[in-house]
Design a protein around this motif. Sequence first.
Motif, PDB file in Angstrom:
ATOM      1  N   PHE A 136       0.873  -1.182   0.000  1.00  0.00           N
ATOM      2  CA  PHE A 136       0.000   0.000   0.000  1.00  0.00           C
ATOM      3  C   PHE A 136       0.903   1.222   0.000  1.00  0.00           C
ATOM      4  O   PHE A 136       1.762   1.353   0.898  1.00  0.00           O
ATOM      5  CB  PHE A 136      -0.902   0.010   1.242  1.00  0.00           C
ATOM      6  CG  PHE A 136      -2.021  -0.985   1.168  1.00  0.00           C
ATOM      7  CD1 PHE A 136      -1.795  -2.336   1.374  1.00  0.00           C
ATOM      8  CD2 PHE A 136      -3.323  -0.572   0.879  1.00  0.00           C
ATOM      9  CE1 PHE A 136      -2.819  -3.261   1.287  1.00  0.00           C
ATOM     10  CE2 PHE A 136      -4.360  -1.484   0.801  1.00  0.00           C
ATOM     11  CZ  PHE A 136      -4.112  -2.836   0.999  1.00  0.00           C
ATOM     12  N   LEU A 137       0.720   2.091  -0.974  1.00  0.00           N
ATOM     13  CA  LEU A 137       1.654   3.210  -1.109  1.00  0.00           C
ATOM     14  C   LEU A 137       0.920   4.536  -1.233  1.00  0.00           C
ATOM     15  O   LEU A 137      -0.050   4.657  -1.988  1.00  0.00           O
ATOM     16  CB  LEU A 137       2.540   2.970  -2.342  1.00  0.00           C
ATOM     17  CG  LEU A 137       3.298   1.635  -2.229  1.00  0.00           C
ATOM     18  CD1 LEU A 137       3.159   0.815  -3.488  1.00  0.00           C
ATOM     19  CD2 LEU A 137       4.731   1.866  -1.891  1.00  0.00           C
ATOM     20  N   GLY A 138       1.404   5.511  -0.500  1.00  0.00           N
ATOM     21  CA  GLY A 138       0.824   6.855  -0.578  1.00  0.00           C
ATOM     22  C   GLY A 138       1.884   7.868  -0.205  1.00  0.00           C
ATOM     23  O   GLY A 138       2.941   7.498   0.336  1.00  0.00           O
ATOM     24  N   ASN A 179      -1.584  11.244   2.403  1.00  0.00           N
ATOM     25  CA  ASN A 179      -2.085   9.892   2.134  1.00  0.00           C
ATOM     26  C   ASN A 179      -1.112   8.777   2.529  1.00  0.00           C
ATOM     27  O   ASN A 179      -1.434   7.600   2.378  1.00  0.00           O
ATOM     28  CB  ASN A 179      -2.464   9.764   0.660  1.00  0.00           C
ATOM     29  CG  ASN A 179      -3.773  10.473   0.392  1.00  0.00           C
ATOM     30  OD1 ASN A 179      -4.743  10.280   1.128  1.00  0.00           O
ATOM     31  ND2 ASN A 179      -3.793  11.323  -0.631  1.00  0.00           N
ATOM     32  N   TYR A 180       0.049   9.164   3.038  1.00  0.00           N
ATOM     33  CA  TYR A 180       0.976   8.126   3.511  1.00  0.00           C
ATOM     34  C   TYR A 180       0.400   7.383   4.729  1.00  0.00           C
ATOM     35  O   TYR A 180       0.361   6.134   4.739  1.00  0.00           O
ATOM     36  CB  TYR A 180       2.365   8.744   3.744  1.00  0.00           C
ATOM     37  CG  TYR A 180       3.184   8.108   4.833  1.00  0.00           C
ATOM     38  CD1 TYR A 180       3.444   6.734   4.820  1.00  0.00           C
ATOM     39  CD2 TYR A 180       3.699   8.864   5.873  1.00  0.00           C
ATOM     40  CE1 TYR A 180       4.183   6.147   5.837  1.00  0.00           C
ATOM     41  CE2 TYR A 180       4.443   8.282   6.884  1.00  0.00           C
ATOM     42  CZ  TYR A 180       4.677   6.929   6.869  1.00  0.00           C
ATOM     43  OH  TYR A 180       5.393   6.345   7.860  1.00  0.00           O
ATOM     44  N   LEU A 197       3.612   1.911   2.951  1.00  0.00           N
ATOM     45  CA  LEU A 197       4.872   2.657   2.810  1.00  0.00           C
ATOM     46  C   LEU A 197       4.624   4.042   2.248  1.00  0.00           C
ATOM     47  O   LEU A 197       3.692   4.222   1.452  1.00  0.00           O
ATOM     48  CB  LEU A 197       5.773   1.961   1.784  1.00  0.00           C
ATOM     49  CG  LEU A 197       6.312   0.588   2.074  1.00  0.00           C
ATOM     50  CD1 LEU A 197       6.814  -0.001   0.780  1.00  0.00           C
ATOM     51  CD2 LEU A 197       7.439   0.676   3.085  1.00  0.00           C
ATOM     52  N   PRO A 198       5.522   4.987   2.570  1.00  0.00           N
ATOM     53  CA  PRO A 198       5.514   6.205   1.780  1.00  0.00           C
ATOM     54  C   PRO A 198       6.032   5.810   0.400  1.00  0.00           C
ATOM     55  O   PRO A 198       7.071   5.126   0.296  1.00  0.00           O
ATOM     56  CB  PRO A 198       6.494   7.131   2.496  1.00  0.00           C
ATOM     57  CG  PRO A 198       7.095   6.356   3.602  1.00  0.00           C
ATOM     58  CD  PRO A 198       6.585   4.955   3.584  1.00  0.00           C
ATOM     59  N   ALA A 199       5.309   6.162  -0.652  1.00  0.00           N
ATOM     60  CA  ALA A 199       5.590   5.583  -1.980  1.00  0.00           C
ATOM     61  C   ALA A 199       7.050   5.740  -2.391  1.00  0.00           C
ATOM     62  O   ALA A 199       7.629   4.838  -3.008  1.00  0.00           O
ATOM     63  CB  ALA A 199       4.670   6.207  -3.010  1.00  0.00           C
ATOM     64  N   ALA A 200       7.668   6.846  -2.028  1.00  0.00           N
ATOM     65  CA  ALA A 200       9.037   7.086  -2.490  1.00  0.00           C
ATOM     66  C   ALA A 200      10.040   6.144  -1.824  1.00  0.00           C
ATOM     67  O   ALA A 200      11.141   5.932  -2.337  1.00  0.00           O
ATOM     68  CB  ALA A 200       9.432   8.532  -2.216  1.00  0.00           C
ATOM     69  N   GLU A 201       9.653   5.580  -0.703  1.00  0.00           N
ATOM     70  CA  GLU A 201      10.560   4.669   0.019  1.00  0.00           C
ATOM     71  C   GLU A 201      10.659   3.304  -0.660  1.00  0.00           C
ATOM     72  O   GLU A 201      11.556   2.517  -0.363  1.00  0.00           O
ATOM     73  CB  GLU A 201      10.061   4.467   1.455  1.00  0.00           C
ATOM     74  CG  GLU A 201      10.514   5.529   2.435  1.00  0.00           C
ATOM     75  CD  GLU A 201      12.029   5.630   2.534  1.00  0.00           C
ATOM     76  OE1 GLU A 201      12.679   4.642   2.919  1.00  0.00           O
ATOM     77  OE2 GLU A 201      12.564   6.707   2.218  1.00  0.00           O
TER      78      GLU A 201
END
Length: 622
Positions: free
Chosen positions: A483-485, A489-490, A511-515
């Motif tokens: 699940f990414l945001g 939305n993180y 996860l935070p999407a960038a991670e």
Amino acid sequence: MCGIVAYFGMKSAQPILIEGLKRLEYRGYDSAGIALLNQNNLEITKSEGRIDKLAEILGKARREQTVGIGHTRWATHGAPNTLNAHPHLDHSGKIAVVHNGIIENYSTLKTWLMGEGFQFQSETDTEVAANLIGYFYAQACDEEQDRPSNGRNPFEWAVQQALQKLHGTFGFAILCSDYPNMLIGAKKGSPLILGVGSDEFILASDAAAIVEHTTQAIYMSDNEMVCITPEGFQTKTIDNVAISKKLKEIEFSLEQIELGGFEHHMLKEIFEQPQTLKMCMQGRIDRHEHCIKLGGLTHILRELTRTRKFLFTACGTAFHACLVGEFLMEHLARIPTEAEYASEFRYRNPIIEDRETVVAISQSGETLDTLSAIEEAKRRGANVLGIVNSVGSSIARTTDAGVYLHVGPEIGVASTKAFTGQVTVLTMLAIELGRRRHISSDLADYYVDELTKIPDKIETILASSQHIKSIAQANIDQDNWLFLGRGFNYPVALEGALKLKEISYIHAEGLPAAEMKHGPIALIADNMPAVFIATEGPQYDKIMGNIEEVRARGGRTIVVATEGDTAIERHADHLITIPDAPEILQPLLTVIPLQLLAYHAAVLRGHDVDKPRNLAKSVTVE
Ligand code: G6P
């Protein structure tokens, strides 16, 4: 963690106890039992498994006893089997006890009691408490024979002596077969409420087990006990100082805790959200005076405006609301804010400085880790606020001031409407503090307007439940999900993953999407579902890049996007659209499809959504 209920009145106790236990089943459901008392005879029935199984064992035969105690268990000490199920008896068989909580010094006490010749049947801490009461009871009876009529009641005295030796937490209901006209309850750290009817009493861990019989209740405080007899009830401290307590009105109705045509409480609670958020905002938004009035904070609002730092603390889903709160408070009010798990906060050496405010968030108001974090913060001189759903709960009473969610009782173990209620309260608080410190009144008014539109927007998302079900169906064979945001939305991505884990037992990571590219991208394999929250906002382009990274590696993308965003269609294997909203309010919308996705996945996998394995709604142990 465990629910207790006891009945003392004129009616047959058995059906009332069974019904009460069913209403408390969300607190634990691995085994259950009841003890009924009549003319010096205790009749005990126990079973592993759910309350329905216990009811089946009890059968249809009508038992006439009008006094009894019951328990539904979430195992802490000892496996969930019939032997470890409550009620527990002392060695003489005269004292019967049901218990919610943990006796921390049970091992020392057990060794000592064994040295005194006591034998134990179970592995539980509760049986130790029963035997300790039994020990003092035997002593009191002996003394009574030597020196009759010293005025004290041996049963009550024995309970008091034992309670004073117990470390840890307890909500107890206790019977003694020599005293068929007496029921004793006691509380420390675990909730206990006494429902007071016209000629009956119901003692329970939660008002849900009481409200069918009466709405008048006494909320017991720590280190207090209550003795119920045909003459009425007496409240006192566990060291025998009489105290008078006020009757309070239980604020929820039976309809609120029934299924109302839905298959599960969780689904009902997801669908209730348009209404519950309206209730949460009701009377709090004053458009004439252009302000938000949170009654419980009015007297300290000026002080809060000058707060140098907020620390939000909670567990589970409520912690994810804290994370959203951190974004809101820093963005709107420009007040530095940290969010921390209550279980971590309580055990490190937190720095609390002048003009810092701790905010504890909890649906149940009973989570032990959160309560302990509050105590730690208070010891360090912090001003502690509570954002709580359960009226009169321990956290509501322990904090210096606070705000209730007013979203009604939440029964499903996986929290849904409490999360959106928590985020709504945090949004209102951040807008109001923002208006006083940082943002223009026009902008605050705009956010308030948009906030009031959220319930209707949720309604439109709920209408796509069947579409979301088909997405769950298409991916139901997958055992690992991401699940990414990003940004606001993180935390929602974390919450989406938690929901899926809790009820469908599918492994999921939020996860935070960038991670993703710093490790988790290694997990992406053919058809692995990755749920992206890619609504319009400042990070939209970046998250599109993350979506493509997943697709390039064979992952399957489930994308939550803004209505009308046609460009995103070709990046999504499955698309869920939601109405547009300002970025700060998006968590209230983006979480809804993720709640539905988890719900449908769990049902499709054949799990008991309202009673997921190993979990309990209210975690009153460490
Ligand atoms: C348990 C529940 C979660 C909940 C958490 C915190 O783990 O299963 O759904 O979020 O406790 O509960 P609280 O009542 O403090 O919000």
